[in-house]
Design a protein around this motif. Structure first.
Motif, PDB file in Angstrom:
ATOM      1  N   MET A  53      38.422 -41.703  73.530  1.00 57.07           N
ATOM      2  CA  MET A  53      38.791 -43.021  74.051  1.00 57.07           C
ATOM      3  C   MET A  53      38.094 -44.128  73.259  1.00 57.07           C
ATOM      4  O   MET A  53      38.719 -45.135  72.913  1.00 57.07           O
ATOM      5  N   LEU A  54      36.819 -43.941  72.974  1.00 52.19           N
ATOM      6  CA  LEU A  54      36.098 -44.943  72.188  1.00 52.19           C
ATOM      7  C   LEU A  54      36.725 -45.090  70.808  1.00 52.19           C
ATOM      8  O   LEU A  54      36.930 -46.200  70.316  1.00 52.19           O
ATOM      9  N   ARG A  55      37.034 -43.965  70.175  1.00 54.41           N
ATOM     10  CA  ARG A  55      37.639 -43.997  68.850  1.00 54.41           C
ATOM     11  C   ARG A  55      39.002 -44.670  68.889  1.00 54.41           C
ATOM     12  O   ARG A  55      39.324 -45.516  68.051  1.00 54.41           O
ATOM     13  N   ASP A  56      39.806 -44.333  69.884  1.00 52.64           N
ATOM     14  CA  ASP A  56      41.151 -44.907  70.000  1.00 52.64           C
ATOM     15  C   ASP A  56      41.128 -46.411  70.238  1.00 52.64           C
ATOM     16  O   ASP A  56      42.046 -47.121  69.846  1.00 52.64           O
ATOM     17  N   HIS A  57      40.080 -46.901  70.873  1.00 53.42           N
ATOM     18  CA  HIS A  57      40.027 -48.312  71.249  1.00 53.42           C
ATOM     19  C   HIS A  57      38.968 -49.077  70.469  1.00 53.42           C
ATOM     20  O   HIS A  57      38.543 -50.150  70.893  1.00 53.42           O
ATOM     21  N   CYS A  58      38.582 -48.550  69.344  1.00 50.81           N
ATOM     22  CA  CYS A  58      37.530 -49.170  68.549  1.00 50.81           C
ATOM     23  C   CYS A  58      38.024 -49.415  67.129  1.00 50.81           C
ATOM     24  O   CYS A  58      37.369 -49.076  66.157  1.00 50.81           O
ATOM     25  N   SER A  59      39.179 -50.031  67.006  1.00 49.33           N
ATOM     26  CA  SER A  59      39.777 -50.204  65.686  1.00 49.33           C
ATOM     27  C   SER A  59      39.022 -51.191  64.800  1.00 49.33           C
ATOM     28  O   SER A  59      39.022 -51.058  63.582  1.00 49.33           O
ATOM     29  N   ASP A  60      38.338 -52.163  65.397  1.00 51.34           N
ATOM     30  CA  ASP A  60      37.638 -53.147  64.571  1.00 51.34           C
ATOM     31  C   ASP A  60      36.161 -52.828  64.378  1.00 51.34           C
ATOM     32  O   ASP A  60      35.422 -53.609  63.795  1.00 51.34           O
ATOM     33  N   GLY A  61      35.712 -51.683  64.877  1.00 50.44           N
ATOM     34  CA  GLY A  61      34.334 -51.266  64.664  1.00 50.44           C
ATOM     35  C   GLY A  61      33.346 -51.789  65.680  1.00 50.44           C
ATOM     36  O   GLY A  61      32.169 -51.493  65.598  1.00 50.44           O
ATOM     37  N   LYS A  62      33.776 -52.565  66.659  1.00 50.49           N
ATOM     38  CA  LYS A  62      32.882 -53.072  67.687  1.00 50.49           C
ATOM     39  C   LYS A  62      33.216 -52.410  69.009  1.00 50.49           C
ATOM     40  O   LYS A  62      34.370 -52.378  69.420  1.00 50.49           O
ATOM     41  N   VAL A  63      32.190 -51.891  69.673  1.00 48.96           N
ATOM     42  CA  VAL A  63      32.413 -51.271  70.970  1.00 48.96           C
ATOM     43  C   VAL A  63      31.117 -51.329  71.771  1.00 48.96           C
ATOM     44  O   VAL A  63      30.033 -51.192  71.211  1.00 48.96           O
ATOM     45  N   VAL A  64      31.235 -51.595  73.047  1.00 43.99           N
ATOM     46  CA  VAL A  64      30.113 -51.479  73.971  1.00 43.99           C
ATOM     47  C   VAL A  64      30.407 -50.252  74.815  1.00 43.99           C
ATOM     48  O   VAL A  64      31.449 -50.180  75.459  1.00 43.99           O
ATOM     49  N   ALA A  65      29.521 -49.289  74.777  1.00 43.28           N
ATOM     50  CA  ALA A  65      29.717 -48.067  75.551  1.00 43.28           C
ATOM     51  C   ALA A  65      28.573 -47.931  76.542  1.00 43.28           C
ATOM     52  O   ALA A  65      27.408 -47.888  76.148  1.00 43.28           O
ATOM     53  N   VAL A  66      28.901 -47.915  77.808  1.00 50.31           N
ATOM     54  CA  VAL A  66      27.913 -47.694  78.850  1.00 50.31           C
ATOM     55  C   VAL A  66      28.137 -46.282  79.359  1.00 50.31           C
ATOM     56  O   VAL A  66      29.154 -45.995  79.986  1.00 50.31           O
ATOM     57  N   VAL A  67      27.206 -45.406  79.034  1.00 54.10           N
ATOM     58  CA  VAL A  67      27.340 -43.999  79.401  1.00 54.10           C
ATOM     59  C   VAL A  67      26.011 -43.494  79.929  1.00 54.10           C
ATOM     60  O   VAL A  67      24.963 -44.062  79.629  1.00 54.10           O
ATOM     61  N   GLY A  68      26.080 -42.429  80.687  1.00 54.45           N
ATOM     62  CA  GLY A  68      24.852 -41.799  81.144  1.00 54.45           C
ATOM     63  C   GLY A  68      24.128 -41.160  79.971  1.00 54.45           C
ATOM     64  O   GLY A  68      24.736 -40.722  78.994  1.00 54.45           O
ATOM     65  N   MET A  69      22.809 -41.114  80.081  1.00 53.57           N
ATOM     66  CA  MET A  69      21.983 -40.559  79.001  1.00 53.57           C
ATOM     67  C   MET A  69      22.414 -39.132  78.650  1.00 53.57           C
ATOM     68  O   MET A  69      22.359 -38.732  77.497  1.00 53.57           O
ATOM     69  N   ALA A  70      22.890 -38.383  79.627  1.00 55.53           N
ATOM     70  CA  ALA A  70      23.299 -37.001  79.374  1.00 55.53           C
ATOM     71  C   ALA A  70      24.518 -36.915  78.464  1.00 55.53           C
ATOM     72  O   ALA A  70      24.818 -35.846  77.934  1.00 55.53           O
ATOM     73  N   HIS A  71      25.224 -38.027  78.273  1.00 53.36           N
ATOM     74  CA  HIS A  71      26.436 -38.022  77.455  1.00 53.36           C
ATOM     75  C   HIS A  71      26.241 -38.588  76.051  1.00 53.36           C
ATOM     76  O   HIS A  71      27.104 -38.401  75.194  1.00 53.36           O
ATOM     77  N   ALA A  72      25.155 -39.275  75.795  1.00 52.75           N
ATOM     78  CA  ALA A  72      24.985 -39.979  74.515  1.00 52.75           C
ATOM     79  C   ALA A  72      25.106 -39.039  73.312  1.00 52.75           C
ATOM     80  O   ALA A  72      25.900 -39.298  72.394  1.00 52.75           O
ATOM     81  N   GLU A  73      24.357 -37.961  73.298  1.00 54.21           N
ATOM     82  CA  GLU A  73      24.395 -37.058  72.141  1.00 54.21           C
ATOM     83  C   GLU A  73      25.745 -36.369  71.989  1.00 54.21           C
ATOM     84  O   GLU A  73      26.242 -36.205  70.881  1.00 54.21           O
ATOM     85  N   GLY A  74      26.340 -35.962  73.105  1.00 55.78           N
ATOM     86  CA  GLY A  74      27.635 -35.289  73.034  1.00 55.78           C
ATOM     87  C   GLY A  74      28.725 -36.208  72.512  1.00 55.78           C
ATOM     88  O   GLY A  74      29.570 -35.793  71.714  1.00 55.78           O
TER      89      GLY A  74
END
Length: 172
Positions: free
Chosen positions: A141-162
């Motif tokens: 989802m981040l890749r699909d919606h990050c065409s201009d290279g800017k994205v704010v992702a709020v995720v749980g710490m358990a998901h960051a590395e994955g």
């Protein structure tokens, strides 16, 4: 190996632990609201990138039912938690540490890695639903919606590395 009695004690303590941490009284969607505000501030579009909650819940119920239907097999080989985790969780479960300090102590990549690694060893099907499937989905989802290279992702710490790992795999 952890025996069934120890596991049962952990399950019994879980609701009280979550209540002490304030998770039963936390308004839902706080992270999403913060992401929307930050995205607005930066002039960036915000996209809900997680798997729908109802889908995750449905899959988690199936996984947990699989464990519940065969507890002898499912719980027989649960390894003893590593000392790094027992030293953190033990005092909290015994009511000997401040839940707010506990939350801050587990908000590190290393601690998240320890917890998720242990979860993956104890309950692979739960880990797949709660971590792996969602990491893959969020990275896409981040890749699909990050065409201009800017994205704010709020995720749980358990998901960051994955998510980072899945993002890199999408590059190959």
């Amino acid at each position: 190996m952890m025996n069934n009695a120890n596991f049962a004690r952990i399950l019994e303590a879980a609701p009280a632990l979550l209540k002490r941490l304030g998770w039963f009284h936390t308004p839902q969607g706080g992270e999403m609201k913060a992401a929307l505000a930050e995205a607005d501030r930066m002039g960036i579009r915000c996209v809900y990138g997680d798997v729908e909650f109802s889908q995750t819940t449905r899959e988690l119920k199936k996984s947990v039912m699989g464990i519940a239907l065969n507890p002898a097999q499912s719980l027989a080989n649960i390894p003893t938690p590593p000392s790094e985790l027992t030293s953190v969780f033990g005092p909290l479960l015994a009511g000997q540490s401040d839940p707010k300090e506990f939350v801050e102590m587990i908000k590190t990549r290393e601690r998240a890695r320890q917890v998720t690694t242990y979860l993956s060893r104890c309950f692979p099907s739960v880990y797949k639903v709660m971590i792996t499937d969602r990491d893959v989905h969020m990275a896409r989802m981040l890749r699909d919606h990050c065409s201009d290279g800017k994205v704010v992702a709020v995720v749980g710490m358990a998901h960051a590395e994955g998510i980072e790992r899945e993002w890199e795999e999408l590059d190959t």
